[in-house]
Enzyme design. Structure first.
Site, short mmCIF file in Angstrom:
data_model
loop_
_atom_site.label_atom_id
_atom_site.label_comp_id
_atom_site.label_asym_id
_atom_site.label_seq_id
_atom_site.Cartn_x
_atom_site.Cartn_y
_atom_site.Cartn_z
N LYS A 182 0.84 -1.20 0.00
CA LYS A 182 0.00 0.00 0.00
C LYS A 182 0.88 1.26 0.00
CE LYS A 182 -3.63 -2.46 -0.35
NZ LYS A 182 -4.19 -3.36 0.62
C1 LIG Z 1 -5.31 -4.32 0.96
C2 LIG Z 1 -6.79 -4.24 0.92
C3 LIG Z 1 -7.60 -4.68 1.97
C4 LIG Z 1 -7.08 -5.43 3.15
O1 LIG Z 1 -6.02 -4.85 3.80
P1 LIG Z 1 -5.01 -5.82 4.62
O2 LIG Z 1 -4.15 -4.85 5.36
O3 LIG Z 1 -4.28 -6.62 3.61
O4 LIG Z 1 -5.84 -6.64 5.51
C5 LIG Z 1 -8.96 -4.49 1.89
N1 LIG Z 1 -9.51 -3.90 0.83
C6 LIG Z 1 -8.79 -3.47 -0.21
C7 LIG Z 1 -9.46 -2.78 -1.34
C8 LIG Z 1 -7.40 -3.64 -0.21
O5 LIG Z 1 -6.69 -3.22 -1.26
#
Ligand SMILES: *Cc1c(COP(=O)(O)O)cnc(C)c1O
Length: 374
Positions: A182
């Site tokens: 992210k």
């Molecule tokens: C990454 C992501 C998640 C989940 O986040 P995690 O930290 O991996 O649990 C949920 N929704 C979207 C759209 C994502 O890109």
């Protein structure tokens, strides 16, 4: 020739040193670094209450708990997202109700939501795919009109904005992820922005086994909370990332602009919305012209890899996974999500990438596609 990954975290030496300091401090789990991280997140979110968690999924799970979702409730969401978005609905015992995407923004088509609302609908989980925010004015107008709660799955839109306001600084419950890929990372992690500070105690209980500690040191438990707290090791990575967030976002935006300049539109790919104001450019995705190609998406990805370029796929439509077919969903129900999901590819984009890298990606795509287009 150097291999170009589709993403790569940017961690500076000061952050690496700060992690070492935490490791030497003797306090590894949630402590002073978590508190400092939450305070900085709150400042970024216009003073709203923020609680850090060990994933973005945890933020979604707790958000659903905070609004009291129960078995039989329906939650409207997009079929084109990371599967976590829908899994948390199933985990809560509720029913995910998918609404097709707008093929241009690739986000949920707000105009189609009304038709999916029933007396059991409780909330909308809106996902900002690739960091392009769902239209917040239209989203909240719709939610207000139908008395629905909103959970913003802003896992991909940390650092993005809506008409000059940071995503997370307004609205209902907002969930962010700090997963390694992210825009801001803590390795694994996430946070939940609360619409009301009065929700913080319940959020904290749900985050850690339902435990409430009294001033005299005794503890009480009245709800079976989960285990979702962030470590100080992770929080200090976030503290090291936050000062660079603006620069990360600007770098991504400049690279996105370069993609728009250099990408050969004659190849027939569908480009993303050229939003150079709101989006944080978490991903730069194009939809391949599969109907005119003599090779599959998998073969395209293999040929790009042979050229030293990694290509991602985000995401296969959720409703076509076995679990969701088992809930009654089937191919053909959401044609736009299925079309985009079938052809979408994620091109390399990360803050330390160069415009020369973008040129190389664009040139390789032209080479690969020109050979296989009819
Ligand atoms: C990454 C992501 C998640 C989940 O986040 P995690 O930290 O991996 O649990 C949920 N929704 C979207 C759209 C994502 O890109």
């Amino acid at each position: 020739m150097e291999f170009i990954p589709f993403t790569r975290p940017t961690i500076d030496e000061a952050t690496i040193a700060a992690v070492s300091d935490v490791l030497r401090s003797g306090w590894l789990t949630s402590g002073p670094k978590v508190q400092a991280f939450e305070a900085q997140l709150s400042a970024m979110m216009d003073g709203r209450t923020v609680r850090s968690l060990n994933s973005g999924t945890a933020a979604l799970e707790i958000a659903l708990d905070l609004i009291g979702i129960q078995a039989g409730d329906e939650i409207i969401t997009t079929p084109l997202s990371w599967v976590a978005t829908a899994n948390v609905i199933v985990l809560a015992g509720a029913k995910p109700v998918f609404v097709d995407i707008d093929p241009v923004t690739r986000n949920i088509d707000l105009a189609q939501i009304s038709a999916a609302i029933t007396p059991r609908t409780r909330a909308i989980i809106a996902v900002d795919l690739a960091g392009l925010p769902v239209d917040r004015d239209a989203l909240y107008a719709l939610a207000q009109q139908h008395q629905l709660r909103v959970i913003e799955d802003a896992a991909q839109s940390f650092g993005a904005s809506w008409n000059g306001r940071a995503i997370g600084s307004f609205g209902d419950l907002v969930c962010f992820s700090f997963h390694a890929n992210k825009n801001l990372t803590t390795g694994e992690g996430g946070c939940l922005v609360l619409p009301d500070p009065a929700l913080a105690p319940l959020c904290e209980k749900l985050r850690l086994q339902g435990v409430v500690r009294a001033a005299d040191g005794t503890m009480e438990v009245d709800v079976a909370g989960g285990k979702f707290n962030l470590t100080d090791i992770a929080a200090v990575i976030g503290l090291g990332q936050l000062p660079h967030l603006t620069e990360f976002t600007e770098s991504r935006r400049a690279l996105a602009r370069h993609y728009f300049e250099k990408f050969d539109r004659a190849l027939g790919c569908e480009l993303p919305v050229a939003d150079l104001a709101n989006s944080n450019w978490h991903m730069f995705q194009v939809v391949l012209p599969l109907d005119n190609m003599s090779i599959s998406r998998g073969e395209f990805i293999a040929r790009m890899k042979a050229q030293g370029i990694a290509i991602g796929v985000h995401y296969p439509p959720i409703h076509l996974f076995q679990l969701y077919r088992g809930l009654g969903y089937q191919a053909g129900q959401f044609p736009h999500a299925e079309h985009v999901g079938a052809g979408i590819v994620t091109l390399p984009l990360f803050p330390t990438m160069t415009t020369a890298d973008v040129d190389r990606v664009c040139a390789s795509i032209s080479t690969v596609l020109t050979e296989v287009l009819s």
